[in-house]
Design a protein around this motif. Structure first.
Motif, PDB file in Angstrom:
ATOM      1  N   ASP A  80      10.583  43.201  -8.443  1.00 23.46           N
ATOM      2  CA  ASP A  80       9.864  42.370  -9.440  1.00 23.46           C
ATOM      3  C   ASP A  80       9.330  42.869 -10.557  1.00 23.46           C
ATOM      4  N   TRP A 136      15.208  40.974  -9.521  1.00 21.09           N
ATOM      5  CA  TRP A 136      15.201  39.573  -8.738  1.00 21.09           C
ATOM      6  C   TRP A 136      15.937  38.490  -9.524  1.00 21.09           C
ATOM      7  N   GLN A 137      15.416  38.305 -10.776  1.00 19.52           N
ATOM      8  CA  GLN A 137      15.712  37.170 -11.607  1.00 19.52           C
ATOM      9  C   GLN A 137      17.134  37.416 -11.935  1.00 19.52           C
ATOM     10  N   THR A 162      13.389  40.595 -14.441  1.00 18.96           N
ATOM     11  CA  THR A 162      13.241  41.318 -13.456  1.00 18.96           C
ATOM     12  C   THR A 162      14.688  41.623 -12.679  1.00 18.96           C
TER      13      THR A 162
END
Length: 309
Positions: A130, A95-96, A93
């Motif tokens: 996400d 965010w990751q 994602t």
């Protein structure tokens, strides 16, 4: 101001090709510095040496006072790099990817989470944070790459073709963010083929050709170096044939640009007068007419001997 980026007599060869041939320049603190050149001119090789990705055959580079060859880790901490081709992991994602980049740069968990949230909002992708990156559009991926480059809040940002192939909305957002980051004090090194973008954003521009620096100056001064390049742009209601425009005695070259004509001339005022006379003679209505000075593109072509970028 002081120089935040310095290149001193950088040389790099591959087999029988001298890719970079004694390149030297300085980028001052707070500048947006453009780096232009035709394909194969040595742009990418130069940037890779300055950012520590490639070892020069000889010469030295510094970023924010750190010698890239002698202090590679410390030097890399001073810069953020946003490559043209996304370096985000598409099966992770947004965010990751942000958190991984922060961790790689040694940013504390609390700090990278706070900074990551701010940056994703700044680049208008927080609503997709996400989602896996493989579902992002090219514009969204490029915005994520920029956000990732800023996670450790570096003073210097290297951008490689940041607007290439993007939709108008994404281009506009990225250019706005570049201006804002510069206003906040970041020094930005912009490698681009997009001459209008360089003209719009850069304080100074370096033109590299055949591994050598051909010129370094402000866009306006580079244009002024070829002051003799003048043109008149004209649009007609019904249109005239180029053959009819070639009757103009002061026209040196004529190009069709969409629904308008660009007439290159050393006497633009005289050409305007002749165009008005020609329109009256042909019973044609002029919808628009303006005189133009040399463009940064004209300067680029002049400095590179007509090589295509």
């Amino acid at each position: 101001m002081s120089a935040l980026i310095q290149a001193d007599e950088l040389y790099k060869g591959f087999s029988d090709v001298q890719a970079v041939d004694g390149v030297s320049f300085e980028v001052e603190e707070g500048e947006v510095f453009g780096f232009l050149g035709p394909n194969g001119a040595g742009k990418t090789t130069t940037v890779r040496m300055i950012t520590g990705v490639l070892e020069p055959d000889s010469g030295t580079a510094w970023v924010n006072g750190k010698n890239v060859r002698e202090e590679p880790t410390e030097a890399k901490e001073e810069i953020g790099i946003a490559p043209e081709v996304s370096n985000a992991y598409i099966d992770m994602t947004g965010w990751q990817n942000m958190m991984l980049m922060g961790e790689l740069y040694g940013v504390s968990k609390d700090r990278r989470e706070k900074r990551g949230k701010e940056l994703l909002e700044l680049f208008s992708i927080s609503d997709r944070k996400d989602s896996n990156v493989k579902g992002y559009s090219k514009g969204m991926q490029q915005r994520l790459v920029l956000a990732m480059a800023l996670i450790h809040d570096p003073p210097i940002l290297f951008l490689d073709e940041p607007t290439a192939g993007l939709d108008v909305q994404s281009q506009r957002l990225i250019k706005t963010r570049i201006r804002e980051m510069n206003e906040e004090g970041k020094t930005i090194f912009l490698t681009t083929h997009n001459i209008p973008v360089a003209n719009e954003l850069c304080d100074r521009v370096a033109v590299i050709n055949h591994g050598k620096i051909a010129a370094i100056d402000t866009p306006e001064k580079l244009k002024g170096a070829i002051e003799e390049t003048r043109s008149v742009e004209v649009g007609f209601e019904n249109g005239l044939e180029i053959s009819e425009l070639k009757e103009l005695e002061k026209a040196e070259k004529i190009e069709k640009r969409g629904d308008k004509y660009r007439i290159y001339t050393s006497n633009p005022i005289g050409t305007v007068e002749l165009l008005l006379g020609l329109a009256k003679e042909k019973n044609e209505k002029i919808l628009s007419i303006r005189t133009l000075g040399p463009s940064l593109e004209d300067a680029f072509v002049e400095l590179t001997g007509g090589d295509e970028s």
